[in-house]
Scaffold this active site. Structure first.
Site, PDB file in Angstrom:
ATOM      1  N   ASP A   1       0.799  -1.062  -0.032  1.00  0.00           N
ATOM      2  CA  ASP A   1       0.016   0.014  -0.046  1.00  0.00           C
ATOM      3  C   ASP A   1       1.108   1.348  -0.029  1.00  0.00           C
ATOM      4  OD1 ASP A   1      -2.369   1.485   0.469  1.00  0.00           O
ATOM      5  OD2 ASP A   1      -3.196  -0.227   1.594  1.00  0.00           O
TER       6      ASP A   1
ATOM      7  N   ASP B   1      -2.742   4.467  -2.345  1.00  0.00           N
ATOM      8  CA  ASP B   1      -3.714   5.070  -1.545  1.00  0.00           C
ATOM      9  C   ASP B   1      -4.070   6.406  -2.249  1.00  0.00           C
ATOM     10  OD1 ASP B   1      -5.120   4.908   1.352  1.00  0.00           O
ATOM     11  OD2 ASP B   1      -3.994   6.910   1.450  1.00  0.00           O
TER      12      ASP B   1
ATOM     13  N   GLU C   1      -6.426   3.896  -5.910  1.00  0.00           N
ATOM     14  CA  GLU C   1      -7.765   3.984  -5.217  1.00  0.00           C
ATOM     15  C   GLU C   1      -8.267   5.323  -5.751  1.00  0.00           C
ATOM     16  OE1 GLU C   1      -9.884   4.624  -0.824  1.00  0.00           O
ATOM     17  OE2 GLU C   1      -7.696   5.659  -1.231  1.00  0.00           O
TER      18      GLU C   1
ATOM     19  N   HIS D   1     -11.233  -2.727   3.634  1.00  0.00           N
ATOM     20  CA  HIS D   1     -11.140  -2.168   5.054  1.00  0.00           C
ATOM     21  C   HIS D   1     -11.612  -0.832   5.352  1.00  0.00           C
ATOM     22  CE1 HIS D   1      -8.132   0.150   2.785  1.00  0.00           C
ATOM     23  NE2 HIS D   1      -7.812   0.893   3.952  1.00  0.00           N
ATOM     24  N   ASP D   2     -12.322  -0.448   4.131  1.00  0.00           N
ATOM     25  CA  ASP D   2     -13.019   0.828   4.416  1.00  0.00           C
ATOM     26  C   ASP D   2     -14.680   0.522   4.268  1.00  0.00           C
ATOM     27  OD1 ASP D   2     -10.851   2.235   4.674  1.00  0.00           O
ATOM     28  OD2 ASP D   2     -10.711   2.581   2.597  1.00  0.00           O
TER      29      ASP D   2
END
Ligand code: NOJ
Length: 527
Positions: free
Chosen positions: A98, A200, A268, A329-330
């Site tokens: 990430d 990210d 992302e 994870h969001d």
């Protein structure tokens, strides 16, 4: 030219804090990931996306970095990381890191310097502005996590910008030194052997240089962010996605392409309009793929899913390749959003749609969202948006202990669904989520048409039936999913190679039970 490995790969997203804790401190660690690699191979995974393991004060649980090239002691150290990478490669798997580029932690040495004085050489590494009116932030931008996107720095008498928490100041990507520093970070990990990056907040890095106010959403305006509290009240024309973001993505891609092996960069990009989203491919010279969240927001009906897939397929250029995901994870876990039936259908779609599948840890056993425990700072601002629920520890075993996650006190309590939604129990049940995921991934691996074939939807008289065919090099595979709660007929062609739920096979047709799905080998025939 051969297809790059990542087109055919199935990715598994690990949130390392919650995967396996080997030292009993209640937090998952690098050694824990290493211990479970054989499980991932058994499941049929090809590559891992690892959420951040960098040094961090953990205010946003690793997405607030203090050292982009150092491992946080909570997770281990660089030697352990190297061992993990070696073990990954020994098994023929790949690793995506990430990469947190939009911001750093406010404890990062760069920011400490930047905020130390107005004439510090690193002042311009972040975004500092004077008040608009005395005591007023420079403009009306709000943070994704709610509250103003600006915080006042008493010491130097200016505001600094933060797309997320005040503890996550935004880097100034219009400063070439910042670009150079972040390219250095990429090189550091690529030289160590990683196979790519999940970038990210990749579309957030460039904001309007004139800092113009965002317009409010007009009444009736339906924004994908409408669920996001204060952030959903504005149209985000000026605080993200400015044109020069593409230049930065091109530089990142160019650097990745300098390496002889294929590197994957996936951004992302929270852009829900496919006609805008497609811009993030550039001319195949930007990040390799923007993340595709369309299935997560699609209406869960045959028509809704078809519309989402066709919208993406419709804008992809001939060379373009997409990806599909149902969680991360969001987000609220898929089994909680869609129920078990929907989550199982989602597994069928992930394994059969055209595009690289990304699975979130625990979704293979149908883990449900847990309650909020006050760990996620977003939840402090907007309670219903807490992401604690999708970050509960991976459930390896049943029981009242640490369920194979930890021998200590888990940092987030283990989910109440531990007794049935765990690897041990599901391994022994051929109808479990896990067994079905494993069969589906094995089928995808076996069938080139599912991995790389083109996709064609078939019109049916049953509006709640979704049928599509994947074909490649003389092999073809048909997929039928019944979204209704009654039996539905599908024209038969070829042998059934996978079934979800009940079905009856007749010479000319297949009768699918409520919410069932079948996959057939149609290579010889015609759907
Ligand atoms: C997106 C990440 O997925 C999320 O977890 C994080 O809080 C923000 N970016 C800020 O880095």
């Amino acid at each position: 030219m051969s297809d790059p490995w990542w087109r055919e790969a199935v990715f598994y997203h690990i949130y390392p804090l919650s995967f396996v804790d080997t030292d009993g401190d209640g937090y998952g660690d690098i050694q824990g990931v290493k211990d479970k690699l054989d499980y991932l191979v058994w499941l049929g995974i090809d590559a891992i996306w690892l959420s951040p393991v960098y040094e961090s004060p953990m205010i946003d649980w690793g997405y607030d970095v203090t050292d982009h090239t150092g491992i946080d002691p909570l997770f281990g150290d660089l030697d352990e990381f190297d061992e993990l990478l070696e073990a990954i490669h020994e098994r023929g798997l790949k690793l995506l890191m990430d990469l947190i580029i939009n911001h750093t932690s406010n404890k990062h040495p760069w920011f400490l310097e930047s905020r130390s004085s107005r004439d510090n050489p690193k002042r311009d590494w972040y975004v500092w502005k004077p008040s608009k009116e005395p005591g007023e932030p420079p403009n009306n931008w709000v943070s994704v996590f709610s509250g103003p996107a600006w915080s006042w720095d008493e010491h130097t008498g200016q505001w600094y910008r933060h797309t997320y928490l005040p503890e996550q100041p935004d880097l100034n990507w219009r400063n070439p030194d910042v670009v150079e520093a972040m390219m250095g970070v990429m090189r550091f990990w690529l030289d160590r052997g990683v196979d790519g990056f999940r970038v990210d907040a990749a579309h957030q890095i460039m904001k309007d240089p004139q800092n113009r106010d965002n317009p409010p959403t007009p009444p009736g305006y339906v924004d994908p962010y409408k669920e996001m509290g204060e952030y959903g009240k504005w149209i985000h024309v000026f605080d993200r996605g400015q044109d020069d973001v593409h230049g930065i993505h091109r530089q990142m891609r160019k650097l990745a392409d300098e390496y002889e092996r294929d590197i994957l960069t996936i951004g992302e990009i929270h852009e829900f309009d496919p006609t805008h989203w497609i811009a993030y491919y550039g001319s195949d010279d930007e990040l390799n793929m923007p993340f595709n969240y369309q299935l997560m927001v699609a209406e869960w009906t045959a028509a809704g899913v078809r519309k989402a897939v066709e919208a993406v397929e419709g804008v992809l250029p001939e060379w373009g390749w997409t990806n599909w995901t149902m969680g991360n994870h969001d987000e609220i876990r898929v089994a909680s959003r869609l129920g078990d039936r929907g989550a199982r259908q989602a597994a069928v779609l992930l394994a059969t749609l055209r595009g690289t599948p990304f699975l979130y840890y625990g979704d293979e056993i149908g883990m449900l969202n847990g309650p909020s425990h006050g760990h996620d700072p977003w939840g402090d601002n907007v309670a219903f948006l807490s992401r604690d629920g999708c970050r509960t520890p991976m459930q390896w075993h049943p029981g009242n202990g640490g369920v194979g996650f930890t021998s200590g006190e888990p940092w987030i309590p283990i989910g109440p669904d531990r007794d049935h939604r765990n690897v041990e129990i599901q391994k022994g049940d051929p109808l479990s989520f896990l067994a079905q995921y494993r069969s589906l991934l094995a089928l995808r691996r076996e069938r080139r048409s599912l991995r790389l074939g083109d996709i064609r939807f078939v019109d049916t008289e049953e509006e709640e039936m979704l049928v599509f065919v994947r074909s490649s090099d003389g092999e073809s595979t048909a997929v039928g999913v019944n979204f209704s709660n009654r039996p539905v007929q599908m024209r038969r062609s070829g042998d059934v190679v996978f079934a979800l739920g009940d079905y009856e096979s007749h010479p000319e047709s297949i009768l699918l039970g409520p919410h069932s799905a079948v996959i057939t080998d149609t290579s010889e025939g015609d759907e």
